[in-house]
Design a protein around this motif. Structure first.
Motif, PDB file in Angstrom:
ATOM      1  N   GLN A   1       0.835  -1.205   0.000  1.00 48.13           N
ATOM      2  CA  GLN A   1       0.000   0.000   0.000  1.00 48.13           C
ATOM      3  C   GLN A   1       0.873   1.259   0.000  1.00 48.13           C
ATOM      4  O   GLN A   1       0.370   2.376   0.002  1.00 48.13           O
TER       5      GLN A   1
ATOM      6  N   SER B 131      -9.258  -8.606  -2.941  1.00 50.23           N
ATOM      7  CA  SER B 131      -8.901  -7.341  -3.595  1.00 50.23           C
ATOM      8  C   SER B 131      -8.561  -7.494  -5.072  1.00 50.23           C
ATOM      9  O   SER B 131      -8.993  -6.697  -5.889  1.00 50.23           O
TER      10      SER B 131
ATOM     11  N   THR C  85     -14.288  -7.104   7.926  1.00 51.92           N
ATOM     12  CA  THR C  85     -15.545  -7.674   8.419  1.00 51.92           C
ATOM     13  C   THR C  85     -16.551  -7.662   7.262  1.00 51.92           C
ATOM     14  O   THR C  85     -16.339  -6.990   6.258  1.00 51.92           O
TER      15      THR C  85
ATOM     16  N   ARG D 106     -19.825  -6.990   4.883  1.00 55.28           N
ATOM     17  CA  ARG D 106     -20.587  -5.782   4.568  1.00 55.28           C
ATOM     18  C   ARG D 106     -21.877  -5.805   5.397  1.00 55.28           C
ATOM     19  O   ARG D 106     -22.383  -6.889   5.773  1.00 55.28           O
TER      20      ARG D 106
HETATM   21  C1  LIG Z   1      -6.345   0.145   7.497  1.00 56.42           C
HETATM   22  C2  LIG Z   1      -6.095  -0.608   6.220  1.00 56.42           C
HETATM   23  O1  LIG Z   1      -5.032  -0.498   5.689  1.00 56.42           O
HETATM   24  S1  LIG Z   1      -7.268  -1.571   5.615  1.00 56.42           S
HETATM   25  C3  LIG Z   1      -6.632  -2.130   4.120  1.00 56.42           C
HETATM   26  C4  LIG Z   1      -6.831  -1.144   3.045  1.00 56.42           C
HETATM   27  N1  LIG Z   1      -6.383  -1.754   1.820  1.00 56.42           N
HETATM   28  C5  LIG Z   1      -7.038  -1.628   0.673  1.00 56.42           C
HETATM   29  O2  LIG Z   1      -8.046  -0.942   0.583  1.00 56.42           O
HETATM   30  C6  LIG Z   1      -6.459  -2.330  -0.497  1.00 56.42           C
HETATM   31  C7  LIG Z   1      -7.415  -3.338  -1.142  1.00 56.42           C
HETATM   32  N2  LIG Z   1      -8.706  -2.784  -1.405  1.00 56.42           N
HETATM   33  C8  LIG Z   1      -9.444  -3.069  -2.531  1.00 56.42           C
HETATM   34  O3  LIG Z   1      -9.015  -3.786  -3.413  1.00 56.42           O
HETATM   35  C9  LIG Z   1     -10.817  -2.492  -2.610  1.00 56.42           C
HETATM   36  O4  LIG Z   1     -10.901  -1.310  -1.827  1.00 56.42           O
HETATM   37  C10 LIG Z   1     -11.879  -3.541  -2.135  1.00 56.42           C
HETATM   38  C11 LIG Z   1     -11.943  -4.668  -3.137  1.00 56.42           C
HETATM   39  C12 LIG Z   1     -11.531  -4.083  -0.761  1.00 56.42           C
HETATM   40  C13 LIG Z   1     -13.246  -2.882  -1.995  1.00 56.42           C
HETATM   41  O5  LIG Z   1     -13.559  -2.263  -3.206  1.00 56.42           O
HETATM   42  P1  LIG Z   1     -15.011  -1.584  -3.446  1.00 56.42           P
HETATM   43  O6  LIG Z   1     -16.048  -2.568  -3.120  1.00 56.42           O
HETATM   44  O7  LIG Z   1     -14.985  -1.001  -4.792  1.00 56.42           O
HETATM   45  O8  LIG Z   1     -15.128  -0.458  -2.326  1.00 56.42           O
HETATM   46  P2  LIG Z   1     -14.165   0.749  -1.972  1.00 56.42           P
HETATM   47  O9  LIG Z   1     -12.775   0.484  -2.408  1.00 56.42           O
HETATM   48  O10 LIG Z   1     -14.760   2.004  -2.418  1.00 56.42           O
HETATM   49  O11 LIG Z   1     -14.149   0.592  -0.390  1.00 56.42           O
HETATM   50  C14 LIG Z   1     -15.112   1.090   0.473  1.00 56.42           C
HETATM   51  C15 LIG Z   1     -16.066   0.013   0.927  1.00 56.42           C
HETATM   52  O12 LIG Z   1     -15.477  -0.786   1.945  1.00 56.42           O
HETATM   53  C16 LIG Z   1     -16.382  -0.820   3.074  1.00 56.42           C
HETATM   54  N3  LIG Z   1     -15.609  -1.055   4.288  1.00 56.42           N
HETATM   55  C17 LIG Z   1     -14.576  -0.339   4.763  1.00 56.42           C
HETATM   56  N4  LIG Z   1     -14.160  -0.873   5.912  1.00 56.42           N
HETATM   57  C18 LIG Z   1     -14.934  -1.960   6.157  1.00 56.42           C
HETATM   58  C19 LIG Z   1     -14.998  -2.904   7.195  1.00 56.42           C
HETATM   59  N5  LIG Z   1     -14.148  -2.868   8.216  1.00 56.42           N
HETATM   60  N6  LIG Z   1     -15.926  -3.866   7.108  1.00 56.42           N
HETATM   61  C20 LIG Z   1     -16.774  -3.932   6.079  1.00 56.42           C
HETATM   62  N7  LIG Z   1     -16.772  -3.063   5.068  1.00 56.42           N
HETATM   63  C21 LIG Z   1     -15.867  -2.081   5.116  1.00 56.42           C
HETATM   64  C22 LIG Z   1     -17.014   0.565   3.023  1.00 56.42           C
HETATM   65  O13 LIG Z   1     -18.202   0.610   3.759  1.00 56.42           O
HETATM   66  C23 LIG Z   1     -17.279   0.701   1.535  1.00 56.42           C
HETATM   67  O14 LIG Z   1     -18.411  -0.051   1.167  1.00 56.42           O
HETATM   68  P3  LIG Z   1     -19.728   0.655   0.524  1.00 56.42           P
HETATM   69  O15 LIG Z   1     -19.214   1.447  -0.637  1.00 56.42           O
HETATM   70  O16 LIG Z   1     -20.552  -0.509   0.167  1.00 56.42           O
HETATM   71  O17 LIG Z   1     -20.238   1.514   1.615  1.00 56.42           O
END
Ligand SMILES: CC(=O)SCCNC(=O)CCNC(=O)[C@H](O)C(C)(C)COP(=O)(O)OP(=O)(O)OC[C@H]1O[C@@H](n2cnc3c(N)ncnc32)[C@H](O)[C@@H]1OP(=O)(O)O
Ligand SMILES: CC(=O)C(=O)O
Length: 522
Positions: free
Chosen positions: A16, A49, A76, A78
């Motif tokens: 990241q 992801s 966690t 959704r």
């Molecule tokens: C603290 C940290 O470092 S956590 C790790 C962060 N790392 C990353 O984000 C890298 C990988 N992430 C990804 O590939 C993408 O963000 C994904 C696949 C996880 C999600 O993608 P998308 O579904 O398009 O959503 P987006 O990226 O906009 O993320 C926001 C979503 O995550 C949800 N979300 C955030 N935290 C949590 C949680 N703890 N539990 C459940 N859902 C959560 C949000 O509510 C939002 O969902 P919504 O739009 O339905 O309200």
């Protein structure tokens, strides 16, 4: 002392970081190095992801690791689905890792703003996601995201989220300083209180936004946490994660805590450089413990003292982490620096020999003119040999000429150099072209000398740096050229200074070739 478990997230949180991305093959190679290093858990990625992370968990199963467990990361569920229907949770289970880590919200502000659900609903998300995973994975960890900020804002609710994780029987609850702004004294105080309410083993995951990630992790260990999360070289979102390359030696050498073996820790610097290499990022030379400068001594007073006893200016033995003591040469040197370098170069030099002072004065005078020997130790070794009369002159340059020509605005310039050298009694006159004037000169020198010294074919120019010296004279300023050259076995640096860029480059190029010829003889 009980074992502190190391949980590496280089392959997840590390990626990241801006500019960090690993190929699938690189992730597998890094996992092997982390396993050999003795890291207990390797977080391989977030399978929900992207396809690369899904493939990682598939491929790593075919690899033989000696002891490390592989962890998959996710969140966690959704709000509107049950865990068994949640895509993220399903991919985590399908990845079949040894451990699953999910993060959930602790901070009421995040529950309201980021998830937009009620505080009660968030507690349900945490509880039933973990409860479901406990039935479907060998070990389950809970990352309490923003724990310290959440606790400061609403301690009662923050503790309720941990209680939900404890009731779901998470194997370890990791307190996260997600925004990285918590101070070490706050970490200590807050963990003390948490321990009164939570009996589940605790871990720590810190970010470095306040430059306290390592300190916060160490103070958490002092408060009794049993799992430390971090990354190699501190890679991670924004300012990075807690740096395991600092945490491991601090735990072992300073806090006498068991985590990896002494033998494994001797590979720490190698692993640090391996990860830099695969990330295609230049190593931070000033990095604590494992950086090139971590045990490099420049001031004469320091060098004199470390030669009498290394602990006078070294907080620990560099060999413990696979590093080594280095002595630098500069205008801040004293006789001790010169004597230390002589020893390193296998040159006999007596501290009372007047030539020692002569070399020192020469260095100081040359650095005043713009030379810099810190990155040009080969030039310094040659200078030392010349002062001692042990320098053998392999060739003499009788003269050179460089022509840089541009015939018309839209034409590419062309460069050509001619050089006349004398080797033994024989004069050689050569011309060569190049992509620029320095390259043409380099080609001409080599062409003239390779005839007599075929070994020069092995020498490659690896780096070329030009620095305008601050004389305030614009294009008429003096400039310094630092060159790094190498062959199959070694790398060496040389320097040249002049108000003419070709002449400065010529000095550095000639020193590089001269150095190679001396080393070949030795
Ligand atoms: C603290 C940290 O470092 S956590 C790790 C962060 N790392 C990353 O984000 C890298 C990988 N992430 C990804 O590939 C993408 O963000 C994904 C696949 C996880 C999600 O993608 P998308 O579904 O398009 O959503 P987006 O990226 O906009 O993320 C926001 C979503 O995550 C949800 N979300 C955030 N935290 C949590 C949680 N703890 N539990 C459940 N859902 C959560 C949000 O509510 C939002 O969902 P919504 O739009 O339905 O309200
Ligand atoms: C879990 C995580 O990466 C964090 O809270 O920073």
């Amino acid at each position: 002392m009980s074992l502190v478990k190391l949980y590496d997230t280089t392959l997840r949180d590390g990626t990241q970081a801006e500019d960090v991305s690993f190929l699938l093959e690189d992730k597998i190679r890094i996992a092997h190095r982390l396993d050999e290093l003795g890291i207990h858990y390797i977080e391989g990625g977030w399978p929900g992801s992207n396809p690369k992370d899904v493939a990682f968990f598939k491929d790593i199963k075919k690899e033989k690791l000696s002891q490390a467990k592989i962890a998959a990361f996710g969140s966690t569920r959704r709000a509107k689905v049950t865990p068994d229907k949640d895509n993220n949770i399903k991919t985590l289970v399908a990845a079949e890792p040894d451990a699953i880590t999910i993060f959930g919200k602790t901070w009421d502000f995040h529950v309201h703003e980021a998830l937009r659900i009620s505080l009660e609903e968030n507690l349900e998300l945490i509880f039933d996601s973990l409860e479901y995973l406990k039935k479907n994975a060998p070990e389950v960890f809970y990352d309490a995201e923003h724990f310290f900020d959440g606790y400061k804002a609403n301690p009662e609710y923050a503790l309720k989220t941990l209680k939900a994780a404890e009731q779901a029987q998470a194997d370890c609850i990791i307190l996260c300083d997600t925004n990285g702004g918590t101070m070490p004294f706050e970490v200590a105080e807050i963990i003390k209180t948490v321990k009164k309410h939570i009996k589940t083993p605790l871990g720590i995951h810190t970010h470095n936004d306040g430059d306290c990630a390592v300190a916060n992790s160490l103070i958490a260990v002092e408060q009794g946490i049993v799992q430390v999360q971090g990354t190699i070289n501190g890679f991670g979102e924004r300012c990075g994660n807690a740096n395991l390359c600092s945490i491991v030696p601090a735990l072992k050498a300073k806090m006498k805590r068991d985590c990896i073996s002494d033998e494994q820790m001797r590979h720490l610097r190698d692993v640090s450089r391996f990860v830099y290499e695969l990330a295609n990022i230049s190593p931070n030379k000033h990095q604590a413990y494992v950086g090139n400068s971590a045990f490099a001594h420049k001031g004469g007073v320091h060098v004199s003292a470390i030669q009498r006893h290394p602990e006078t200016y070294e907080h620990m033995r560099p060999e413990l982490v696979g590093n080594c003591t280095r002595v630098l040469i500069s205008d801040l040197s004293g006789r001790s620096n010169i004597l230390a370098k002589a020893e390193e170069f296998n040159i006999n030099l007596d501290s009372k020999d007047p030539v020692t002072l002569e070399i020192l004065d020469n260095i100081k005078e040359m650095e005043n003119r713009g030379y810099q020997f810190e990155g040009a130790e080969a030039s310094f070794e040659l200078l030392m040999k010349k002062a001692l009369g042990s320098h053998r002159k392999h060739f003499q340059v009788l003269g050179f000429r460089v022509i840089d020509e541009k015939r018309g605005e839209d034409k590419r310039p062309s460069a050509e150099a001619t050089i006349m050298v004398k080797v033994g009694g024989k004069v050689e006159h050569t011309a060569a072209e190049g992509s620029g004037p320095v390259n043409a000169l380099d080609n001409a020198i080599r062409k003239a000398l390779e005839k007599f010294y075929p070994k020069l074919k092995e020498v490659k120019l690896l780096d070329y740096k030009v620095r305008v010296l601050p004389a305030g004279q614009g294009t008429a300023s003096s400039i310094r050229v630092l060159i790094e050259s190498g062959d199959k076995h070694n790398r060496w640096g040389t320097v040249g200074v002049s108000d003419n860029i070709i002449d400065a480059s010529y000095q550095a190029l000639i020193d590089s070739i001269d150095y190679k010829l001396h080393k070949s003889e030795e």
